[in-house]
Enzyme design. Sequence first.
Site, PDB file in Angstrom:
ATOM      1  N   ASN A   2       0.870  -1.192   0.000  1.00 38.80           N
ATOM      2  CA  ASN A   2       0.000   0.000   0.000  1.00 38.80           C
ATOM      3  C   ASN A   2       0.906   1.240   0.000  1.00 38.80           C
ATOM      4  O   ASN A   2       1.708   1.433   0.906  1.00 38.80           O
ATOM      5  CB  ASN A   2      -0.893  -0.039   1.247  1.00 38.80           C
ATOM      6  CG  ASN A   2      -1.798   1.180   1.339  1.00 38.80           C
ATOM      7  OD1 ASN A   2      -1.348   2.307   1.128  1.00 38.80           O
ATOM      8  ND2 ASN A   2      -3.051   0.978   1.669  1.00 38.80           N
ATOM      9  N   HIS A   5       1.122   6.169   1.882  1.00 39.76           N
ATOM     10  CA  HIS A   5       1.945   7.067   2.709  1.00 39.76           C
ATOM     11  C   HIS A   5       3.105   7.694   1.952  1.00 39.76           C
ATOM     12  O   HIS A   5       3.681   8.674   2.420  1.00 39.76           O
ATOM     13  CB  HIS A   5       2.381   6.371   3.991  1.00 39.76           C
ATOM     14  CG  HIS A   5       1.202   6.152   4.883  1.00 39.76           C
ATOM     15  ND1 HIS A   5       0.383   7.187   5.278  1.00 39.76           N
ATOM     16  CD2 HIS A   5       0.661   5.032   5.388  1.00 39.76           C
ATOM     17  CE1 HIS A   5      -0.605   6.705   6.012  1.00 39.76           C
ATOM     18  NE2 HIS A   5      -0.459   5.410   6.086  1.00 39.76           N
ATOM     19  N   HIS A  38      -5.439   3.986  -2.012  1.00 35.40           N
ATOM     20  CA  HIS A  38      -6.782   4.339  -1.524  1.00 35.40           C
ATOM     21  C   HIS A  38      -7.074   5.766  -1.973  1.00 35.40           C
ATOM     22  O   HIS A  38      -6.435   6.708  -1.491  1.00 35.40           O
ATOM     23  CB  HIS A  38      -6.786   4.223   0.003  1.00 35.40           C
ATOM     24  CG  HIS A  38      -8.109   4.500   0.647  1.00 35.40           C
ATOM     25  ND1 HIS A  38      -8.300   4.393   2.008  1.00 35.40           N
ATOM     26  CD2 HIS A  38      -9.315   4.877   0.140  1.00 35.40           C
ATOM     27  CE1 HIS A  38      -9.556   4.686   2.302  1.00 35.40           C
ATOM     28  NE2 HIS A  38     -10.192   4.999   1.189  1.00 35.40           N
ATOM     29  N   ARG A  40      -9.101   8.474  -1.405  1.00 34.42           N
ATOM     30  CA  ARG A  40     -10.078   8.908  -0.395  1.00 34.42           C
ATOM     31  C   ARG A  40     -10.910  10.062  -0.922  1.00 34.42           C
ATOM     32  O   ARG A  40     -10.459  10.844  -1.763  1.00 34.42           O
ATOM     33  CB  ARG A  40      -9.363   9.341   0.888  1.00 34.42           C
ATOM     34  CG  ARG A  40      -8.687   8.198   1.627  1.00 34.42           C
ATOM     35  CD  ARG A  40      -8.137   8.681   2.947  1.00 34.42           C
ATOM     36  NE  ARG A  40      -9.192   8.970   3.881  1.00 34.42           N
ATOM     37  CZ  ARG A  40      -9.511   8.225   4.938  1.00 34.42           C
ATOM     38  NH1 ARG A  40      -8.819   7.137   5.217  1.00 34.42           N
ATOM     39  NH2 ARG A  40     -10.489   8.564   5.731  1.00 34.42           N
ATOM     40  N   ARG A  44      -6.651  13.090   0.615  1.00 30.39           N
ATOM     41  CA  ARG A  44      -5.553  13.509   1.512  1.00 30.39           C
ATOM     42  C   ARG A  44      -4.196  12.971   1.073  1.00 30.39           C
ATOM     43  O   ARG A  44      -3.181  13.507   1.439  1.00 30.39           O
ATOM     44  CB  ARG A  44      -5.854  13.124   2.954  1.00 30.39           C
ATOM     45  CG  ARG A  44      -5.798  11.651   3.206  1.00 30.39           C
ATOM     46  CD  ARG A  44      -5.925  11.346   4.679  1.00 30.39           C
ATOM     47  NE  ARG A  44      -7.230  11.686   5.204  1.00 30.39           N
ATOM     48  CZ  ARG A  44      -7.728  11.175   6.326  1.00 30.39           C
ATOM     49  NH1 ARG A  44      -6.995  10.326   7.038  1.00 30.39           N
ATOM     50  NH2 ARG A  44      -8.911  11.487   6.764  1.00 30.39           N
ATOM     51  N   GLU A  65      -8.479   0.792  -3.240  1.00 30.90           N
ATOM     52  CA  GLU A  65      -9.368   0.856  -2.073  1.00 30.90           C
ATOM     53  C   GLU A  65     -10.328   2.011  -2.274  1.00 30.90           C
ATOM     54  O   GLU A  65      -9.916   3.108  -2.664  1.00 30.90           O
ATOM     55  CB  GLU A  65      -8.556   1.095  -0.799  1.00 30.90           C
ATOM     56  CG  GLU A  65      -7.799  -0.122  -0.347  1.00 30.90           C
ATOM     57  CD  GLU A  65      -7.037   0.151   0.928  1.00 30.90           C
ATOM     58  OE1 GLU A  65      -7.270   1.178   1.589  1.00 30.90           O
ATOM     59  OE2 GLU A  65      -6.178  -0.673   1.251  1.00 30.90           O
ATOM     60  N   THR A  96      -7.987   4.108   8.112  1.00 31.25           N
ATOM     61  CA  THR A  96      -9.234   3.341   8.146  1.00 31.25           C
ATOM     62  C   THR A  96      -9.378   2.694   9.527  1.00 31.25           C
ATOM     63  O   THR A  96      -8.484   1.982   9.965  1.00 31.25           O
ATOM     64  CB  THR A  96      -9.202   2.241   7.060  1.00 31.25           C
ATOM     65  OG1 THR A  96      -8.706   2.819   5.860  1.00 31.25           O
ATOM     66  CG2 THR A  96     -10.578   1.672   6.825  1.00 31.25           C
ATOM     67  N   GLU A 146     -11.069  -8.872   2.795  1.00 30.28           N
ATOM     68  CA  GLU A 146      -9.786  -8.550   3.418  1.00 30.28           C
ATOM     69  C   GLU A 146     -10.070  -8.437   4.904  1.00 30.28           C
ATOM     70  O   GLU A 146     -10.842  -7.562   5.335  1.00 30.28           O
ATOM     71  CB  GLU A 146      -9.203  -7.240   2.879  1.00 30.28           C
ATOM     72  CG  GLU A 146      -7.852  -6.935   3.552  1.00 30.28           C
ATOM     73  CD  GLU A 146      -7.174  -5.682   3.018  1.00 30.28           C
ATOM     74  OE1 GLU A 146      -7.334  -5.349   1.819  1.00 30.28           O
ATOM     75  OE2 GLU A 146      -6.475  -5.030   3.822  1.00 30.28           O
ATOM     76  N   HIS A 185      -3.748  -4.366   7.675  1.00 32.24           N
ATOM     77  CA  HIS A 185      -3.860  -3.205   8.570  1.00 32.24           C
ATOM     78  C   HIS A 185      -3.011  -3.395   9.814  1.00 32.24           C
ATOM     79  O   HIS A 185      -3.208  -4.345  10.557  1.00 32.24           O
ATOM     80  CB  HIS A 185      -5.297  -2.867   8.978  1.00 32.24           C
ATOM     81  CG  HIS A 185      -5.466  -1.392   9.180  1.00 32.24           C
ATOM     82  ND1 HIS A 185      -5.010  -0.736  10.298  1.00 32.24           N
ATOM     83  CD2 HIS A 185      -5.982  -0.440   8.376  1.00 32.24           C
ATOM     84  CE1 HIS A 185      -5.262   0.555  10.162  1.00 32.24           C
ATOM     85  NE2 HIS A 185      -5.839   0.774   9.002  1.00 32.24           N
TER      86      HIS A 185
END
Length: 233
Positions: A2, A5, A38, A40, A44, A65, A96, A146, A185
Amino acid sequence: MNIDHVATVRQARRGESPDPVAWAVAAERAGAQGITCHLRVDRRHIQDEDVRRLREAVTTLLNLEMALEPGIVEIALASGADQFCIVPENRKEITTEGGLNAVAEADRLALVVPRLRQVGGQVSLFVDPDLEQLDAASRAEAEYVELHTGSYSNARGAERERELGRLARACERAHELGLRVNAGHGLDYDNVDAIAALPHVEELNIGHSIVSRSLTVGVEGAIREMIAAFGSP
Ligand code: PXP
């Protein structure tokens, strides 16, 4: 892998670096078997243009995502992603938080899941390891769940063992229902091996720990260390 970040750091200055797409390509080169981002609603970290560029650059599997929000669903349908992971989204959360409530979202899922499948994507629901959520995921005709590993990752000692047992039971139940199983996660270099060893788990989605580690050892080093940490590539 993922890569949200990486985009978070870029968005701190609203500039061009670091580039999450170049980072994703380096991660694939080091052995990552899929790239997750993701998009969003608040944008962000990942931006619409990142999704487009990722689709061009990613050669393994692109997993998008997404929340069940109409604008995001339309972007997802046009994105060409290989997999869609439906997640809950709460504007104020840092990341999340809980899993999707697939029981309460049954009506919206009944509208969205068939459309995502129609464009050729595999649909996954990010859910807590609760049996009623797995039943609802199966009714929604998702291919994957998931399983949310956040409670496991945050727990310590006997509580962590209990969370692991809960995840193991969820894996078995999902498999009985014909659902394929991913997990993610809060996974890191120390807690990942027990999750990789759970029955029927196919993919792990890991972000923060690998991006953090890459600041010290670089992208390729961070990916290779993670692959070593969960046992087999
Ligand atoms: N899976 C899902 C559905 C997520 O929302 C996230 C966080 O973006 C992850 C996996 C990765 O979590 P982490 O960054 O803690 O590894």
